[in-house]
Design a protein around this motif. Structure first.
Motif, PDB file in Angstrom:
ATOM      1  N   UNK A  13       0.830  -1.203   0.000  1.00  0.00           N
ATOM      2  CA  UNK A  13       0.000   0.000   0.000  1.00  0.00           C
ATOM      3  C   UNK A  13       0.864   1.253   0.000  1.00  0.00           C
ATOM      4  N   UNK A  14       1.956   1.228   0.697  1.00  0.00           N
ATOM      5  CA  UNK A  14       2.823   2.409   0.752  1.00  0.00           C
ATOM      6  C   UNK A  14       3.329   2.766  -0.639  1.00  0.00           C
ATOM      7  N   UNK A  15       3.692   1.738  -1.428  1.00  0.00           N
ATOM      8  CA  UNK A  15       4.160   2.002  -2.782  1.00  0.00           C
ATOM      9  C   UNK A  15       3.036   2.563  -3.645  1.00  0.00           C
ATOM     10  N   UNK A  16       1.826   2.008  -3.489  1.00  0.00           N
ATOM     11  CA  UNK A  16       0.689   2.519  -4.250  1.00  0.00           C
ATOM     12  C   UNK A  16       0.413   3.980  -3.913  1.00  0.00           C
ATOM     13  N   UNK A  17       0.421   4.312  -2.638  1.00  0.00           N
ATOM     14  CA  UNK A  17       0.161   5.700  -2.227  1.00  0.00           C
ATOM     15  C   UNK A  17       1.234   6.625  -2.776  1.00  0.00           C
ATOM     16  N   UNK A  18       2.496   6.162  -2.769  1.00  0.00           N
ATOM     17  CA  UNK A  18       3.577   7.004  -3.290  1.00  0.00           C
ATOM     18  C   UNK A  18       3.385   7.278  -4.782  1.00  0.00           C
ATOM     19  N   UNK A  19       3.025   6.239  -5.544  1.00  0.00           N
ATOM     20  CA  UNK A  19       2.816   6.427  -6.985  1.00  0.00           C
ATOM     21  C   UNK A  19       1.654   7.381  -7.237  1.00  0.00           C
ATOM     22  N   UNK A  20       0.547   7.180  -6.503  1.00  0.00           N
ATOM     23  CA  UNK A  20      -0.613   8.048  -6.706  1.00  0.00           C
ATOM     24  C   UNK A  20      -0.335   9.470  -6.231  1.00  0.00           C
ATOM     25  N   UNK A  21       0.532   9.629  -5.231  1.00  0.00           N
ATOM     26  CA  UNK A  21       0.940  10.977  -4.809  1.00  0.00           C
ATOM     27  C   UNK A  21       1.748  11.663  -5.897  1.00  0.00           C
ATOM     28  N   UNK A  22       2.600  10.875  -6.605  1.00  0.00           N
ATOM     29  CA  UNK A  22       3.363  11.446  -7.726  1.00  0.00           C
ATOM     30  C   UNK A  22       2.406  11.901  -8.821  1.00  0.00           C
ATOM     31  N   UNK A  23       1.395  11.050  -9.123  1.00  0.00           N
ATOM     32  CA  UNK A  23       0.406  11.427 -10.123  1.00  0.00           C
ATOM     33  C   UNK A  23      -0.335  12.691  -9.711  1.00  0.00           C
ATOM     34  N   UNK A  24      -0.718  12.763  -8.450  1.00  0.00           N
ATOM     35  CA  UNK A  24      -1.435  13.949  -7.968  1.00  0.00           C
ATOM     36  C   UNK A  24      -0.536  15.180  -7.985  1.00  0.00           C
ATOM     37  N   UNK A  25       0.747  14.989  -7.670  1.00  0.00           N
ATOM     38  CA  UNK A  25       1.698  16.122  -7.679  1.00  0.00           C
ATOM     39  C   UNK A  25       1.821  16.703  -9.084  1.00  0.00           C
ATOM     40  N   UNK A  26       2.003  15.841 -10.091  1.00  0.00           N
ATOM     41  CA  UNK A  26       2.169  16.340 -11.459  1.00  0.00           C
ATOM     42  C   UNK A  26       0.879  16.942 -11.988  1.00  0.00           C
ATOM     43  N   UNK A  27      -0.273  16.368 -11.604  1.00  0.00           N
ATOM     44  CA  UNK A  27      -1.539  16.980 -12.008  1.00  0.00           C
ATOM     45  C   UNK A  27      -1.671  18.394 -11.443  1.00  0.00           C
ATOM     46  N   UNK A  28      -1.379  18.537 -10.158  1.00  0.00           N
ATOM     47  CA  UNK A  28      -1.467  19.865  -9.537  1.00  0.00           C
ATOM     48  C   UNK A  28      -0.475  20.837 -10.168  1.00  0.00           C
ATOM     49  N   UNK A  29       0.736  20.331 -10.470  1.00  0.00           N
ATOM     50  CA  UNK A  29       1.759  21.195 -11.073  1.00  0.00           C
ATOM     51  C   UNK A  29       1.315  21.684 -12.445  1.00  0.00           C
ATOM     52  N   UNK A  30       0.760  20.795 -13.274  1.00  0.00           N
ATOM     53  CA  UNK A  30       0.326  21.187 -14.607  1.00  0.00           C
ATOM     54  C   UNK A  30      -0.829  22.172 -14.540  1.00  0.00           C
ATOM     55  N   UNK A  31      -1.799  21.908 -13.673  1.00  0.00           N
ATOM     56  CA  UNK A  31      -2.977  22.793 -13.594  1.00  0.00           C
ATOM     57  C   UNK A  31      -2.591  24.150 -13.023  1.00  0.00           C
ATOM     58  N   UNK A  32      -1.618  24.187 -12.082  1.00  0.00           N
ATOM     59  CA  UNK A  32      -1.201  25.466 -11.490  1.00  0.00           C
ATOM     60  C   UNK A  32      -0.631  26.412 -12.534  1.00  0.00           C
ATOM     61  N   UNK A  33      -0.134  25.888 -13.664  1.00  0.00           N
ATOM     62  CA  UNK A  33       0.441  26.731 -14.704  1.00  0.00           C
ATOM     63  C   UNK A  33      -0.587  27.213 -15.712  1.00  0.00           C
ATOM     64  N   UNK A  34      -1.837  26.780 -15.556  1.00  0.00           N
ATOM     65  CA  UNK A  34      -2.876  27.184 -16.498  1.00  0.00           C
ATOM     66  C   UNK A  34      -3.477  28.520 -16.078  1.00  0.00           C
ATOM     67  N   UNK A  35      -4.357  29.042 -16.939  1.00  0.00           N
ATOM     68  CA  UNK A  35      -4.952  30.353 -16.679  1.00  0.00           C
ATOM     69  C   UNK A  35      -5.964  30.284 -15.542  1.00  0.00           C
ATOM     70  N   UNK A  36      -6.453  31.451 -15.134  1.00  0.00           N
ATOM     71  CA  UNK A  36      -7.292  31.574 -13.948  1.00  0.00           C
ATOM     72  C   UNK A  36      -8.518  30.699 -13.902  1.00  0.00           C
ATOM     73  N   UNK A  37      -9.391  30.673 -14.937  1.00  0.00           N
ATOM     74  CA  UNK A  37     -10.621  29.862 -14.858  1.00  0.00           C
ATOM     75  C   UNK A  37     -10.344  28.378 -14.654  1.00  0.00           C
TER      76      UNK A  37
END
Length: 740
Positions: free
Chosen positions: A558-582
């Protein structure tokens, strides 16, 4: 134990108690009987009124029917006309009308017409002269009676014993012709019997002169004939017929006799009760003497010899009770404390035995376990851990009842283990985990028996409770002191529940039968997935499915699964943070938090990725709608379509697109950056790299051919760009893809 005093008390009190009880029962019986009599009288009155209303309604209905037929039935009226051209035909038509009248009214026994002009009587089947007709006496009486319209109870002369109620109606006032209807007495009696029980109530019906009518056989019997009409509260008289109905319960004379002596019996009962109370007082004084002796002796034992203090005791049995409590109080307290200590001590030994780091540390704990009655024989021992699935939802749903359900789980486990060749010791080692130690009692028991019983427990929980469990099995140990290793193995097995799934048994063979792999080698695929999601490309979901298939084919904790999904969530947040306001506002309005909560709520890879897929699909749809709603949305989508169509052209550039749309390259570059968060060149490079990955994995073409197919004239440039994008060379990527 001798019970002489007990029998003495019993025999002294029982006679008085018996007499008083009988007196109270007698008083209660008489009171209830009196109330019952009054209620019966009210019921009798109501029954008489209802019976009379029923008779009035029924006879009135027949009366109205006769009047209606005389006024409206042309067939009957034709019989009485003295100017009829065809008399025989009129008589036949009238006979048919009488038959119809009989058929439509089952309560009518017979009906006939009397024509005064020629003294003829017509029945449904015959036409006779007045002198030959059997019922001519009744017709004569009615013709001479001043009250011709009165209902009359009588017996038909043509049918001996057949009781009827007759009514004659004048059909022709000029000649006094008649319509006579005879109602079956049986019909009226059956209607009345529907309202009372003849076994309980006797009903008498009297005519206007007070003569009884309607006996058990259509006519009054001897008893009813001798009955006198008595007008009382239980008698109802009809204003329509002048008849009266009176009813009385059977056995009423006996009840009336008892009721007449009501007050005499009540007085006698109270006298007996007073005598019984006096007897009780006398017996109490006699039986209290031994108690006084006991109290004095107890007072002497407690050194309370003062007569004044002894007399001041409010409760005579206080000294006896306190003395007994002093004798047994400490013993009971010690026993209860010992039971509680055993429970806590047993759990303490259990937990420390599982955590023992060596055989030397475990041996004294094994001896303690044997003192508690837990000792494996020749079969050894096995450890299992039962984990409640979806525990966060379990706690939320059963906030108050979770301890009860946990106890049900333990009881079910013990019940399933009955008559099995092993002994079990269950203890909760956490809020979510139940550790179970199995001691095999003979050499015939093995791991399969334990696994079979665990499977039965899992199946029972699934079909009888609203939650499921996953059970991790350790390995078999020959001695109880080796059980910590089996416990750690069972715990390790549960750690791979995210990969293998919940609601199942996970044993050591499951762990050995799956390959383990470093999940972080797929981080580049995760970054590509996130970039596609941000760019509005629908194949991000395909990439997520590919990640899901990879996770399902590999064994991970489970720890490995959570780490992988945290990486996915990190990159999703990083990509969206660079988008425009709406777009950023849409992401922060709930999607980001819901994804984070899914990491805590779901336990298996299937559930977790399924939740991510649902949330991302909804967010992607909202972002697409937002893109399309913007004024430049169509232009951006056209640019994206041109990239997908012309990415293989080495001369494809932003200037080429600007020429197509008549816009400057700088303006288009700025729009593209705002819409997708990446520069135009970076996006084109990502598209070419993705197509190159597909060709490397699915074809055997040379690197140079693949480079040219995706828009690179120089293969070295292609290799350099591919390695920068993916972290590995095209050749290494093809090798890894073929191994997968």
């Amino acid at each position: 134990m001798r019970k002489n005093w007990f029998y003495k008390l019993l025999l002294s009190y029982l006679p008085a108690l018996f007499i008083i009880t009988l007196s109270l029962l007698l008083i209660a019986f008489l009171s209830i009987n009196e109330l019952t009599k009054k209620s019966s009288q009210k019921a009798s009155q109501e029954l008489s009124r209802n019976l009379m209303k029923l008779l009035d309604h029924t006879l009135g209905g027949f009366d109205a029917m006769m009047q209606y037929e005389l006024l409206n039935n042309e067939k009957l009226k034709g019989f009485f006309r003295d100017t009829a051209d065809n008399r025989e035909y009129s008589d036949i038509v009238a006979a048919v009308a009488l038959k119809e009248l009989l058929a439509n009214n089952p309560g009518i026994e017979s009906v006939y017409l009397f024509r005064a002009t020629d003294q003829m009587v017509l029945t449904p089947s015959t036409l006779k002269s007045f002198g030959q007709f059997d019922d001519r006496t009744f017709i004569g009486n009615r013709m001479s009676s001043p009250d011709i319209y009165r209902w009359t109870a009588r017996a038909l002369p043509m049918r001996e014993g057949q009781g009827v109620v007759s009514l004659a109606k004048i059909a022709d006032f000029k000649y006094n012709s008649l319509l006579v209807v005879n109602i079956k007495a049986q019909y009226l009696r059956e209607m009345m019997l529907g309202m009372y029980d003849p076994e309980v109530t006797a009903v008498h019906l009297f005519d206007a002169e007070g003569h009884p009518i309607l006996g058990a056989n259509d006519q009054p019997n001897a008893q009813e004939t001798a009955a006198k009409q008595k007008v009382g509260p239980d008698t109802a008289t009809s204003a329509y017929t002048g008849w009266s109905v009176r009813n009385e319960p059977k056995g009423a004379p006996l009840l009336n006799l008892v009721s007449s002596l009501f007050y005499v019996w009540i007085a006698f009962g109270f006298v007996v009760i007073a005598a019984g109370i006096a007897w009780f007082v006398y017996l109490t004084k006699q039986n209290y003497r031994p108690v006084q002796t006991i109290l004095k002796r107890i007072a002497e034992m407690r050194n309370e010899t003062s007569p004044d203090e002894f007399e001041k005791e409010k409760d005579d049995f206080h000294l006896i009770e306190s003395t007994i409590e002093r004798l047994f109080g400490e013993s009971i307290t010690l026993q209860e404390q010992n039971k509680e200590n055993i429970v806590y001590r047993k759990k303490h030994v259990f937990l420390h035995l599982l955590e023992a780091a060596s055989d030397e540390e475990a041996e004294p704990l094994v001896l303690e376990a044997k003192r508690f009655g837990f000792a494996p024989q020749a079969g050894g021992a096995i450890m299992a851990i039962v984990e409640i699935d979806q525990f966060a939802e379990f706690v939320h749903q059963y906030n108050r009842d979770q301890y009860l359900l946990k106890n049900v789980l333990v009881m079910a486990l013990k019940e399933l283990a009955e008559s099995k060749p092993f002994q079990l010791w269950p203890e909760w080692v956490g809020s979510q985990h139940l550790a179970v130690m199995f001691a095999l009692q003979d050499a015939t028991a093995d791991e399969q028996d334990v696994q079979s019983m665990c499977e039965k427990l899992r199946h029972w929980v699934e079909h009888n409770l609203d939650f499921t469990v996953t059970i991790g099995l350790g390995f078999h140990v020959a001695e109880l002191k080796r059980i910590p290793g089996s416990y750690r193995a069972a715990w390790t097995a549960l750690q791979y529940k995210p990969s293998l799934g919940g609601n199942r048994i996970i044993d050591q063979e499951d762990l050995d039968g799956h390959s383990k792999e470093d999940l972080y080698r797929h981080l580049n695929d995760i970054r590509t997935l996130c970039q596609s999601f941000r760019a509005g490309e629908s194949h991000w979901e395909t990439a997520l499915d590919e990640l899901h298939r990879t996770l399902r084919s590999r064994l991970f904790a489970r720890e490995e699964l959570i780490n992988v999904m945290n990486v996915l969530l990190y990159h999703l947040n990083k990509e969206i943070d660079e988008m425009s306001g709406p777009f950023l506002e849409l992401w922060n309005s709930g999607v980001r938090q819901q994804l984070q909560e899914s990491l805590k709520r779901h336990e298996t890879a299937d559930d977790l990725i399924g939740a991510f897929r649902t949330l991302l699909r909804e967010a992607f749809q909202s972002m697409q709608e937002l893109r399309e709603s913007q004024s430049t949305g169509a232009l951006i989508q056209n640019m994206k379509r041109m990239i997908d169509e012309h990415y293989a052209d080495p001369n494809f550039s932003l200037g080429y697109i600007g020429d197509q749309f008549g816009l400057s390259g700088g303006y288009l570059s700025r729009l593209f950056k705002e819409a997708f968060g990446v520069r135009f060149v970076e996006y084109v490079t990502d598209v070419r790299t993705e197509h190159a990955k597909r060709l490397l994995a699915e074809t055997d073409e040379a690197i140079q051919q693949i480079a040219a197919a995706v828009g690179y004239t120089n293969s070295l440039t292609f290799i350099r760009v591919f390695k920068k994008q993916t972290g590995i060379t095209p050749g290494q990527y093809r090798k890894d893809a073929q191994q997968d």
